[in-house]
Design a protein around this motif. Structure first.
Motif, PDB file in Angstrom:
ATOM      1  N   ASP A  71       0.822  -1.278  -0.037  1.00 41.04           N
ATOM      2  CA  ASP A  71       0.047  -0.071  -0.089  1.00 41.04           C
ATOM      3  C   ASP A  71       0.776   1.224  -0.119  1.00 41.04           C
ATOM      4  O   ASP A  71       0.726   2.268  -0.763  1.00 41.04           O
ATOM      5  CB  ASP A  71      -0.866   0.085   1.142  1.00 41.04           C
ATOM      6  CG  ASP A  71      -1.811   1.191   1.264  1.00 41.04           C
ATOM      7  OD1 ASP A  71      -2.466   1.436   0.212  1.00 41.04           O
ATOM      8  OD2 ASP A  71      -1.564   2.142   2.238  1.00 41.04           O
TER       9      ASP A  71
ATOM     10  N   THR B  65       2.762   1.646  -3.548  1.00 43.12           N
ATOM     11  CA  THR B  65       1.788   2.067  -4.480  1.00 43.12           C
ATOM     12  C   THR B  65       1.138   3.193  -4.461  1.00 43.12           C
ATOM     13  O   THR B  65       1.353   4.043  -5.199  1.00 43.12           O
ATOM     14  CB  THR B  65       0.967   0.694  -4.827  1.00 43.12           C
ATOM     15  OG1 THR B  65       0.367   0.384  -3.639  1.00 43.12           O
ATOM     16  CG2 THR B  65       1.639  -0.448  -5.336  1.00 43.12           C
ATOM     17  N   ARG B  66       0.423   3.477  -3.317  1.00 41.23           N
ATOM     18  CA  ARG B  66      -0.347   4.673  -3.092  1.00 41.23           C
ATOM     19  C   ARG B  66       0.405   5.836  -2.850  1.00 41.23           C
ATOM     20  O   ARG B  66       0.037   6.999  -3.342  1.00 41.23           O
ATOM     21  CB  ARG B  66      -1.276   4.160  -1.804  1.00 41.23           C
ATOM     22  CG  ARG B  66      -2.373   5.453  -1.303  1.00 41.23           C
ATOM     23  CD  ARG B  66      -3.042   5.145  -0.177  1.00 41.23           C
ATOM     24  NE  ARG B  66      -2.405   4.733   1.036  1.00 41.23           N
ATOM     25  CZ  ARG B  66      -1.871   5.421   1.911  1.00 41.23           C
ATOM     26  NH1 ARG B  66      -1.987   7.025   1.827  1.00 41.23           N
ATOM     27  NH2 ARG B  66      -1.181   5.076   2.920  1.00 41.23           N
ATOM     28  N   VAL B  67       1.345   5.904  -1.937  1.00 43.83           N
ATOM     29  CA  VAL B  67       2.224   6.983  -1.679  1.00 43.83           C
ATOM     30  C   VAL B  67       3.385   7.249  -2.515  1.00 43.83           C
ATOM     31  O   VAL B  67       3.352   8.512  -3.111  1.00 43.83           O
ATOM     32  CB  VAL B  67       2.821   6.856  -0.093  1.00 43.83           C
ATOM     33  CG1 VAL B  67       3.846   8.007   0.135  1.00 43.83           C
ATOM     34  CG2 VAL B  67       1.798   6.693   0.898  1.00 43.83           C
TER      35      VAL B  67
ATOM     36  N   GLU C  91       4.042   0.473  -9.008  1.00 40.74           N
ATOM     37  CA  GLU C  91       3.061  -0.431  -9.724  1.00 40.74           C
ATOM     38  C   GLU C  91       3.386  -2.082  -9.164  1.00 40.74           C
ATOM     39  O   GLU C  91       4.478  -2.015  -9.483  1.00 40.74           O
ATOM     40  CB  GLU C  91       2.835  -0.215 -10.955  1.00 40.74           C
ATOM     41  CG  GLU C  91       2.322   0.919 -11.449  1.00 40.74           C
ATOM     42  CD  GLU C  91       2.024   1.333 -12.942  1.00 40.74           C
ATOM     43  OE1 GLU C  91       2.375   0.157 -13.663  1.00 40.74           O
ATOM     44  OE2 GLU C  91       1.599   2.384 -13.269  1.00 40.74           O
TER      45      GLU C  91
ATOM     46  N   HIS D  92       0.219  15.576  -2.994  1.00 40.80           N
ATOM     47  CA  HIS D  92      -0.199  14.058  -3.014  1.00 40.80           C
ATOM     48  C   HIS D  92       0.302  13.682  -1.466  1.00 40.80           C
ATOM     49  O   HIS D  92      -0.633  12.854  -0.850  1.00 40.80           O
ATOM     50  CB  HIS D  92       0.820  13.509  -4.087  1.00 40.80           C
ATOM     51  CG  HIS D  92       0.488  11.680  -3.792  1.00 40.80           C
ATOM     52  ND1 HIS D  92      -0.644  11.121  -4.201  1.00 40.80           N
ATOM     53  CD2 HIS D  92       1.372  10.933  -3.435  1.00 40.80           C
ATOM     54  CE1 HIS D  92      -0.585   9.788  -3.999  1.00 40.80           C
ATOM     55  NE2 HIS D  92       0.688   9.739  -3.492  1.00 40.80           N
TER      56      HIS D  92
ATOM     57  N   GLN E 233      -2.692  12.168   1.134  1.00 28.46           N
ATOM     58  CA  GLN E 233      -2.503  10.733   1.690  1.00 28.46           C
ATOM     59  C   GLN E 233      -2.267  10.923   3.195  1.00 28.46           C
ATOM     60  O   GLN E 233      -2.364   9.711   3.729  1.00 28.46           O
ATOM     61  CB  GLN E 233      -1.545  10.097   0.881  1.00 28.46           C
ATOM     62  CG  GLN E 233      -1.617   9.900  -0.395  1.00 28.46           C
ATOM     63  CD  GLN E 233      -2.979   9.149  -0.918  1.00 28.46           C
ATOM     64  OE1 GLN E 233      -3.163   8.156  -0.051  1.00 28.46           O
ATOM     65  NE2 GLN E 233      -3.640   9.639  -1.809  1.00 28.46           N
TER      66      GLN E 233
END
Length: 135
Positions: A23, A26-28, A32, A90, A94
């Motif tokens: 997580d 990929t998210r922060v 991929e 971003h 987050q």
């Protein structure tokens, strides 16, 4: 045979830590999840630009206890990044804490975060390539 680039780094972890690590990266960090060869332990390979640069290898039975310093002899791992303003927005969106370290006299701006295991991750921005003089 000179070394000319960092290919990847591997984080050892327990299977229970995989979801949080995948997580985060990929998210922060915007990597991929991708193909990974048959390896006799759970894990994930995380890609940037088609290159698997972060390998998660879940061969531990349980999460390791934190040590001081958390990263052992490794201080941090740096990624080259683009668009410092969008990156900071971003990270704020987050809910990820970060610190900044502009390099006086150089067109370089660094942003630091910590992954779920405590590794310090640097994102290095070359401001002259972004057409900006400061962050």
């Amino acid at each position: 045979m000179p070394v000319n680039a960092l290919h990847h780094y591997t984080i050892r972890c327990a299977a229970s830590e995989l979801p949080a690590l995948v997580d985060f990266y990929t998210r922060v960090m915007g990597l991929e999840a991708g193909a990974r060869p048959e390896i006799p332990a759970p894990g994930a390979w995380l890609y940037a630009g088609g290159q698997p640069i972060v390998h998660l290898y879940a061969y531990l039975d349980a999460a390791e206890a934190a040590r001081e310093p958390v990263t052992g002899p490794l201080d941090h791992i740096a990624f080259r990044a683009r668009d410092v303003q969008a990156t900071k927005a971003h990270l704020r969106a987050q809910g990820v804490d970060y610190t900044e370290a502009p390099i006086p006299g150089w067109p370089i701006h660094q942003v630091f975060v910590h992954d779920p295991k405590g590794l310090r991750i640097e994102m290095t921005f070359f401001l002259d390539e972004e057409g900006a003089s400061d962050a």
